[in-house]
Motif scaffolding. Structure first.
Motif, mmCIF file in Angstrom:
data_model
loop_
_atom_site.group_PDB
_atom_site.id
_atom_site.type_symbol
_atom_site.label_atom_id
_atom_site.label_comp_id
_atom_site.label_asym_id
_atom_site.label_seq_id
_atom_site.Cartn_x
_atom_site.Cartn_y
_atom_site.Cartn_z
ATOM 1 N N LEU A 135 20.656 47.570 40.913
ATOM 2 C CA LEU A 135 22.030 47.161 41.200
ATOM 3 C C LEU A 135 22.913 48.350 41.586
ATOM 4 C CD1 LEU A 135 22.521 44.502 38.408
ATOM 5 C CD2 LEU A 135 22.562 44.106 40.884
ATOM 6 N N ARG A 158 20.194 39.618 36.611
ATOM 7 C CA ARG A 158 19.112 40.081 37.484
ATOM 8 C C ARG A 158 17.802 40.153 36.706
ATOM 9 N NH1 ARG A 158 18.298 43.175 42.397
ATOM 10 N NH2 ARG A 158 16.300 44.223 42.228
ATOM 11 N N GLN A 173 22.030 50.871 43.245
ATOM 12 C CA GLN A 173 21.688 51.308 44.599
ATOM 13 C C GLN A 173 22.280 50.395 45.663
ATOM 14 O OE1 GLN A 173 17.455 51.686 44.664
ATOM 15 N NE2 GLN A 173 17.478 53.632 43.575
ATOM 16 N N GLN A 174 22.713 49.207 45.269
ATOM 17 C CA GLN A 174 23.311 48.288 46.227
ATOM 18 C C GLN A 174 24.706 48.788 46.588
ATOM 19 O OE1 GLN A 174 23.390 44.441 44.398
ATOM 20 N NE2 GLN A 174 21.210 44.108 44.654
#
Length: 165
Positions: free
Chosen positions: A29, A14, A31-32
């Motif tokens: 990531l 990322r 929070q995904q």
């Protein structure tokens, strides 16, 4: 910093794609929503709880001798599994004063204070005003926590809290 190589690889990918710093890419990531993970296979009798209990028993057979923990595991996932077994020494719904918790844990391992702290840190016991009790529901886990907890916790813990253990 996380020790999970796969997760670090995803974070770095990322970073390369977006130009973000490691911390920013990791936070984004985390929070995904987590990717769907395969669940425990249902055994012939159809009980996911029984399958989770068998996974737990395999761990217990390896780490415990006559109900005592030979040593506290260094790996977090294994330690969490051991803590789930230690949790079975407590009755859901009952309030325990700290000396009683210490006595129960001393029967498991000499470092009862460490076990007590870890049971609270992993959200298996709640502490308030020197009193402890087993949590009333399984804790919601952040993605970073989920990688440090055995997969079978999601099935076993709710069953234990419901009185199936």
């Amino acid at each position: 910093m996380t020790r999970d190589r796969d997760f670090k690889r995803v974070v770095r990918a990322r970073m390369a794609q977006t130009g973000e710093s490691y911390a920013a890419a990791r936070a984004a990531l985390e929070q995904q929503p987590p990717p769907r993970v395969a669940t425990l296979p249902l055994p012939v009798d159809g009980s996911a709880y029984d399958a989770a209990r068998r996974e737990q028993q395999r761990l217990v057979d390896r780490l415990f001798d006559d109900g005592r923990l030979a040593q506290i595991p260094a790996k977090r996932k294994t330690r969490a599994g051991a803590l789930l077994e230690v949790l079975t020494r407590f009755e859901p719904g009952r309030v325990y004063p700290e000396p009683e918790v210490n006595e129960v844990l001393l029967g498991v391992h000499p470092d009862f204070a460490y076990l007590r702290r870890e049971l609270v840190n992993y959200h298996y016991l709640e502490r308030a005003e020197g009193r402890y009790r087993v949590v009333s529901q399984a804790p919601a886990r952040a993605p970073i926590e989920r990688q440090e907890i055995p997969d079978w916790e999601a099935v076993w813990l709710p069953g234990f809290l419901a009185g199936h253990g």
